[in-house]
Design a protein around this motif. Structure first.
Motif, PDB file in Angstrom:
ATOM      1  N   ARG A  60     -26.417   2.398  -3.301  1.00 23.63           N
ATOM      2  CA  ARG A  60     -25.028   1.990  -3.084  1.00 23.63           C
ATOM      3  C   ARG A  60     -24.258   3.079  -2.329  1.00 23.63           C
ATOM      4  O   ARG A  60     -23.475   2.799  -1.410  1.00 23.63           O
TER       5      ARG A  60
ATOM      6  N   LYS B  88     -32.219  -8.040  -0.712  1.00 21.86           N
ATOM      7  CA  LYS B  88     -33.077  -8.863  -1.550  1.00 21.86           C
ATOM      8  C   LYS B  88     -34.339  -8.065  -1.869  1.00 21.86           C
ATOM      9  O   LYS B  88     -34.843  -7.328  -1.023  1.00 21.86           O
TER      10      LYS B  88
ATOM     11  N   PRO C  31     -25.581  -6.477  -3.130  1.00 18.79           N
ATOM     12  CA  PRO C  31     -25.747  -7.861  -2.667  1.00 18.79           C
ATOM     13  C   PRO C  31     -26.229  -7.977  -1.231  1.00 18.79           C
ATOM     14  O   PRO C  31     -26.641  -9.062  -0.804  1.00 18.79           O
TER      15      PRO C  31
ATOM     16  N   ASP D 126     -37.504  -9.208 -14.583  1.00 23.21           N
ATOM     17  CA  ASP D 126     -36.664  -8.736 -15.687  1.00 23.21           C
ATOM     18  C   ASP D 126     -37.443  -8.716 -17.001  1.00 23.21           C
ATOM     19  O   ASP D 126     -36.862  -8.607 -18.080  1.00 23.21           O
TER      20      ASP D 126
ATOM     21  N   PRO E  90     -25.050  -2.233 -13.232  1.00 22.76           N
ATOM     22  CA  PRO E  90     -25.697  -3.224 -14.104  1.00 22.76           C
ATOM     23  C   PRO E  90     -27.185  -2.899 -14.239  1.00 22.76           C
ATOM     24  O   PRO E  90     -27.861  -2.612 -13.243  1.00 22.76           O
TER      25      PRO E  90
ATOM     26  N   THR F 253     -35.070 -11.848  -5.304  1.00 26.06           N
ATOM     27  CA  THR F 253     -33.723 -11.985  -5.841  1.00 26.06           C
ATOM     28  C   THR F 253     -32.762 -11.020  -5.158  1.00 26.06           C
ATOM     29  O   THR F 253     -33.187 -10.007  -4.585  1.00 26.06           O
ATOM     30  N   THR F 254     -31.504 -11.341  -5.215  1.00 21.80           N
ATOM     31  CA  THR F 254     -30.471 -10.419  -4.761  1.00 21.80           C
ATOM     32  C   THR F 254     -30.143  -9.445  -5.890  1.00 21.80           C
ATOM     33  O   THR F 254     -30.026  -9.855  -7.046  1.00 21.80           O
ATOM     34  N   VAL F 255     -30.018  -8.181  -5.556  1.00 19.03           N
ATOM     35  CA  VAL F 255     -29.653  -7.167  -6.542  1.00 19.03           C
ATOM     36  C   VAL F 255     -28.133  -7.220  -6.714  1.00 19.03           C
ATOM     37  O   VAL F 255     -27.405  -6.989  -5.748  1.00 19.03           O
ATOM     38  N   PRO F 256     -27.613  -7.535  -7.910  1.00 17.10           N
ATOM     39  CA  PRO F 256     -26.165  -7.725  -8.073  1.00 17.10           C
ATOM     40  C   PRO F 256     -25.323  -6.552  -7.579  1.00 17.10           C
ATOM     41  O   PRO F 256     -24.267  -6.763  -6.978  1.00 17.10           O
ATOM     42  N   PHE F 257     -25.772  -5.337  -7.829  1.00 18.88           N
ATOM     43  CA  PHE F 257     -25.002  -4.164  -7.419  1.00 18.88           C
ATOM     44  C   PHE F 257     -25.158  -3.869  -5.932  1.00 18.88           C
ATOM     45  O   PHE F 257     -24.396  -3.083  -5.372  1.00 18.88           O
TER      46      PHE F 257
ATOM     47  N   GLN G  53     -30.258   2.446  -7.844  1.00 19.08           N
ATOM     48  CA  GLN G  53     -29.164   1.559  -7.427  1.00 19.08           C
ATOM     49  C   GLN G  53     -27.934   2.362  -7.004  1.00 19.08           C
ATOM     50  O   GLN G  53     -27.299   2.056  -5.981  1.00 19.08           O
TER      51      GLN G  53
END
Length: 216
Positions: free
Chosen positions: A64, A24, A21, A29, A197, A15-19, A60
Protein backbone atom coordinates in the motif's frame (compact mmCIF):
# COMPACT_ATOMS: atom_id res chain seq x y z
CA UNK A 1 2.35 -24.84 -16.70
CA UNK A 2 4.45 -26.44 -13.96
CA UNK A 3 2.95 -28.84 -11.41
CA UNK A 4 3.48 -26.20 -8.72
CA UNK A 5 1.56 -23.64 -10.77
CA UNK A 6 -1.25 -26.16 -11.27
CA UNK A 7 -1.34 -26.77 -7.51
CA UNK A 8 -1.58 -23.05 -6.78
CA UNK A 9 -4.42 -22.62 -9.28
CA UNK A 10 -6.30 -25.63 -7.89
CA UNK A 11 -6.06 -24.69 -4.22
CA UNK A 12 -6.49 -20.91 -4.33
CA UNK A 13 -8.97 -18.54 -5.91
CA UNK A 14 -8.40 -15.33 -7.85
CA UNK A 15 -9.56 -12.42 -5.72
CA UNK A 16 -9.15 -8.72 -5.16
CA UNK A 17 -7.19 -7.84 -2.04
CA UNK A 18 -9.50 -5.50 -0.03
CA UNK A 19 -6.67 -3.29 1.19
CA UNK A 20 -5.16 -3.22 -2.31
CA UNK A 21 -8.15 -3.06 -4.69
CA UNK A 22 -5.84 -2.28 -7.62
CA UNK A 23 -4.50 -5.83 -7.48
CA UNK A 24 -5.80 -9.36 -7.98
CA UNK A 25 -4.03 -12.36 -6.45
CA UNK A 26 -4.37 -16.14 -6.19
CA UNK A 27 -5.06 -16.55 -2.46
CA UNK A 28 -6.99 -18.65 0.06
CA UNK A 29 -8.56 -18.00 3.44
CA UNK A 30 -8.19 -21.57 4.75
CA UNK A 31 -4.73 -21.99 6.23
CA UNK A 32 -4.76 -25.45 7.82
CA UNK A 33 -6.46 -27.39 4.97
CA UNK A 34 -4.01 -25.97 2.43
CA UNK A 35 -1.04 -26.73 4.66
CA UNK A 36 -2.22 -30.32 5.05
CA UNK A 37 -2.79 -30.66 1.31
CA UNK A 38 0.71 -29.37 0.57
CA UNK A 39 2.22 -31.94 2.92
CA UNK A 40 0.12 -34.69 1.32
CA UNK A 41 1.26 -33.81 -2.20
CA UNK A 42 4.93 -33.45 -1.28
CA UNK A 43 5.12 -36.63 0.76
CA UNK A 44 5.14 -35.78 4.43
CA UNK A 45 5.14 -33.27 7.28
CA UNK A 46 7.79 -30.73 8.09
CA UNK A 47 7.01 -28.14 5.46
CA UNK A 48 6.80 -24.46 6.24
CA UNK A 49 3.28 -23.01 6.23
CA UNK A 50 2.01 -21.90 2.80
CA UNK A 51 2.99 -18.26 3.29
CA UNK A 52 2.45 -17.71 -0.43
CA UNK A 53 -1.32 -18.19 -0.18
CA UNK A 54 -2.20 -15.30 2.16
CA UNK A 55 -1.98 -11.48 2.09
CA UNK A 56 0.09 -11.02 5.26
CA UNK A 57 -0.28 -7.71 7.08
CA UNK A 58 3.32 -6.53 6.70
CA UNK A 59 3.29 -7.17 2.97
CA UNK A 60 -0.06 -5.46 2.52
CA UNK A 61 1.12 -2.35 4.36
CA UNK A 62 4.36 -2.23 2.40
CA UNK A 63 2.53 -2.72 -0.90
CA UNK A 64 0.00 0.00 0.00
CA UNK A 65 2.84 2.38 0.89
CA UNK A 66 4.53 1.75 -2.45
CA UNK A 67 1.33 2.15 -4.47
CA UNK A 68 0.59 5.43 -2.66
CA UNK A 69 4.19 6.65 -3.05
CA UNK A 70 5.31 5.32 -6.43
CA UNK A 71 8.31 7.66 -6.56
CA UNK A 72 9.98 5.33 -4.04
CA UNK A 73 10.47 2.72 -6.77
CA UNK A 74 9.69 4.38 -10.11
CA UNK A 75 12.56 3.88 -12.53
CA UNK A 76 14.55 1.91 -9.95
CA UNK A 77 15.75 -1.68 -9.63
CA UNK A 78 13.86 -3.43 -6.83
CA UNK A 79 14.51 -6.61 -4.84
CA UNK A 80 11.61 -8.09 -2.85
CA UNK A 81 12.85 -10.55 -0.21
CA UNK A 82 10.76 -13.47 1.12
CA UNK A 83 8.21 -12.46 -1.46
CA UNK A 84 5.52 -15.03 -0.58
CA UNK A 85 2.67 -14.47 -3.03
CA UNK A 86 4.60 -11.70 -4.78
CA UNK A 87 2.22 -9.05 -3.43
CA UNK A 88 4.93 -6.45 -2.75
CA UNK A 89 6.83 -7.25 -5.95
CA UNK A 90 3.66 -6.77 -8.00
CA UNK A 91 3.01 -3.43 -6.27
CA UNK A 92 6.55 -2.29 -7.12
CA UNK A 93 6.18 -3.33 -10.75
CA UNK A 94 2.80 -1.57 -11.01
CA UNK A 95 4.39 1.55 -9.53
CA UNK A 96 6.94 1.87 -12.31
CA UNK A 97 10.03 0.04 -11.07
CA UNK A 98 12.44 -0.51 -13.93
CA UNK A 99 13.16 -4.10 -12.87
CA UNK A 100 11.78 -6.23 -10.05
CA UNK A 101 13.29 -9.39 -8.57
CA UNK A 102 11.04 -11.48 -6.30
CA UNK A 103 13.00 -13.85 -4.10
CA UNK A 104 11.70 -17.02 -2.42
CA UNK A 105 12.98 -20.39 -1.22
CA UNK A 106 9.61 -22.18 -1.58
CA UNK A 107 8.79 -23.63 -5.01
CA UNK A 108 5.06 -23.10 -4.50
CA UNK A 109 5.68 -19.45 -3.64
CA UNK A 110 7.77 -19.13 -6.80
CA UNK A 111 4.87 -20.54 -8.80
CA UNK A 112 2.39 -18.20 -7.08
CA UNK A 113 4.59 -15.21 -7.91
CA UNK A 114 4.60 -16.20 -11.58
CA UNK A 115 0.81 -16.50 -11.67
CA UNK A 116 0.21 -13.28 -9.74
CA UNK A 117 2.58 -11.34 -11.97
CA UNK A 118 0.77 -12.67 -15.03
CA UNK A 119 -2.72 -11.84 -13.80
CA UNK A 120 -1.61 -8.29 -12.91
CA UNK A 121 0.11 -7.78 -16.25
CA UNK A 122 3.59 -7.09 -14.89
CA UNK A 123 7.06 -8.50 -15.49
CA UNK A 124 8.90 -9.92 -12.47
CA UNK A 125 12.18 -11.82 -12.39
CA UNK A 126 12.04 -14.72 -9.92
CA UNK A 127 14.96 -16.02 -7.84
CA UNK A 128 14.28 -19.35 -6.13
CA UNK A 129 17.21 -19.52 -3.69
CA UNK A 130 18.42 -18.29 -0.32
CA UNK A 131 20.06 -14.93 -1.00
CA UNK A 132 20.73 -13.74 2.53
CA UNK A 133 24.41 -14.69 2.65
CA UNK A 134 25.13 -13.22 -0.76
CA UNK A 135 26.82 -9.84 -1.30
CA UNK A 136 24.55 -6.93 -2.19
CA UNK A 137 26.53 -6.36 -5.38
CA UNK A 138 25.04 -9.57 -6.82
CA UNK A 139 21.70 -7.80 -7.30
CA UNK A 140 22.51 -4.13 -7.87
CA UNK A 141 19.18 -3.22 -6.26
CA UNK A 142 18.34 0.41 -5.59
CA UNK A 143 15.36 -0.46 -3.37
CA UNK A 144 15.11 -3.56 -1.17
CA UNK A 145 11.71 -4.54 0.24
CA UNK A 146 10.83 -7.02 2.99
CA UNK A 147 7.37 -7.74 4.38
CA UNK A 148 6.73 -9.85 7.51
CA UNK A 149 10.30 -11.11 7.81
CA UNK A 150 11.07 -10.53 11.51
CA UNK A 151 9.26 -13.56 12.87
CA UNK A 152 12.11 -15.31 14.70
CA UNK A 153 15.54 -14.48 16.06
CA UNK A 154 17.63 -16.22 13.41
CA UNK A 155 15.65 -14.86 10.46
CA UNK A 156 15.88 -11.37 11.92
CA UNK A 157 19.65 -11.66 12.35
CA UNK A 158 20.22 -12.80 8.77
CA UNK A 159 17.69 -10.42 7.23
CA UNK A 160 19.01 -7.38 9.08
CA UNK A 161 22.60 -8.19 8.08
CA UNK A 162 21.58 -8.50 4.43
CA UNK A 163 19.55 -5.28 4.48
CA UNK A 164 22.48 -3.45 6.07
CA UNK A 165 24.82 -4.67 3.31
CA UNK A 166 22.33 -3.39 0.73
CA UNK A 167 22.09 -0.05 2.51
CA UNK A 168 25.89 0.25 2.57
CA UNK A 169 25.87 -0.41 -1.18
CA UNK A 170 23.51 2.55 -1.66
CA UNK A 171 20.06 0.96 -1.61
CA UNK A 172 16.96 2.11 0.24
CA UNK A 173 15.62 -0.68 2.50
CA UNK A 174 11.97 -0.75 3.56
CA UNK A 175 10.22 -3.28 5.78
CA UNK A 176 6.57 -3.89 6.62
CA UNK A 177 5.81 -5.33 10.05
CA UNK A 178 2.63 -5.97 12.08
CA UNK A 179 4.28 -5.85 15.48
CA UNK A 180 6.28 -9.08 15.43
CA UNK A 181 8.38 -9.66 18.53
CA UNK A 182 11.73 -9.65 16.75
CA UNK A 183 11.40 -6.40 14.81
CA UNK A 184 14.79 -4.65 15.32
CA UNK A 185 13.29 -1.21 15.90
CA UNK A 186 16.60 0.38 16.89
CA UNK A 187 17.81 0.04 13.32
CA UNK A 188 14.77 1.56 11.59
CA UNK A 189 12.81 4.80 11.30
CA UNK A 190 9.01 4.62 11.18
CA UNK A 191 7.58 6.02 7.93
CA UNK A 192 3.92 4.90 7.86
CA UNK A 193 1.17 3.12 9.80
CA UNK A 194 -1.92 1.34 8.49
CA UNK A 195 -4.88 -0.60 9.85
CA UNK A 196 -4.79 -3.69 7.65
CA UNK A 197 -7.60 -6.26 7.22
CA UNK A 198 -6.22 -9.73 7.99
CA UNK A 199 -7.40 -13.34 8.28
CA UNK A 200 -8.53 -14.02 11.84
CA UNK A 201 -7.27 -17.63 11.77
CA UNK A 202 -3.74 -16.32 11.20
CA UNK A 203 -3.66 -13.20 13.37
CA UNK A 204 -6.45 -13.68 15.98
CA UNK A 205 -7.98 -10.40 14.87
CA UNK A 206 -9.73 -8.88 11.86
CA UNK A 207 -7.67 -5.68 11.70
CA UNK A 208 -3.94 -5.43 12.42
CA UNK A 209 -2.12 -2.17 13.10
CA UNK A 210 0.86 -2.47 10.78
CA UNK A 211 3.92 -0.30 10.24
CA UNK A 212 6.36 0.47 7.45
CA UNK A 213 9.97 1.16 8.38
CA UNK A 214 13.06 2.50 6.60
CA UNK A 215 16.47 1.17 7.54
CA UNK A 216 18.45 3.90 9.25
Amino acid sequence: MTSAEAFVREHTFLTTVPFLPEMKMYLTDEAIPLWEKTEEVTGGPGLAPPFWAFPWAGGQALARHILDNPALVAGRRVLDLASGSGLVAVAAARSGASHVIANEIDGYADAAIALNAEVNGVQIERRLEDLLDRPASDFDAEVVLAGDVFYNREMTRRMLAFLQRCKEAGAIALAGDPGRAYLPRDHFDLVAEYDVPVIRDLEDTDIKRTTVWRLR
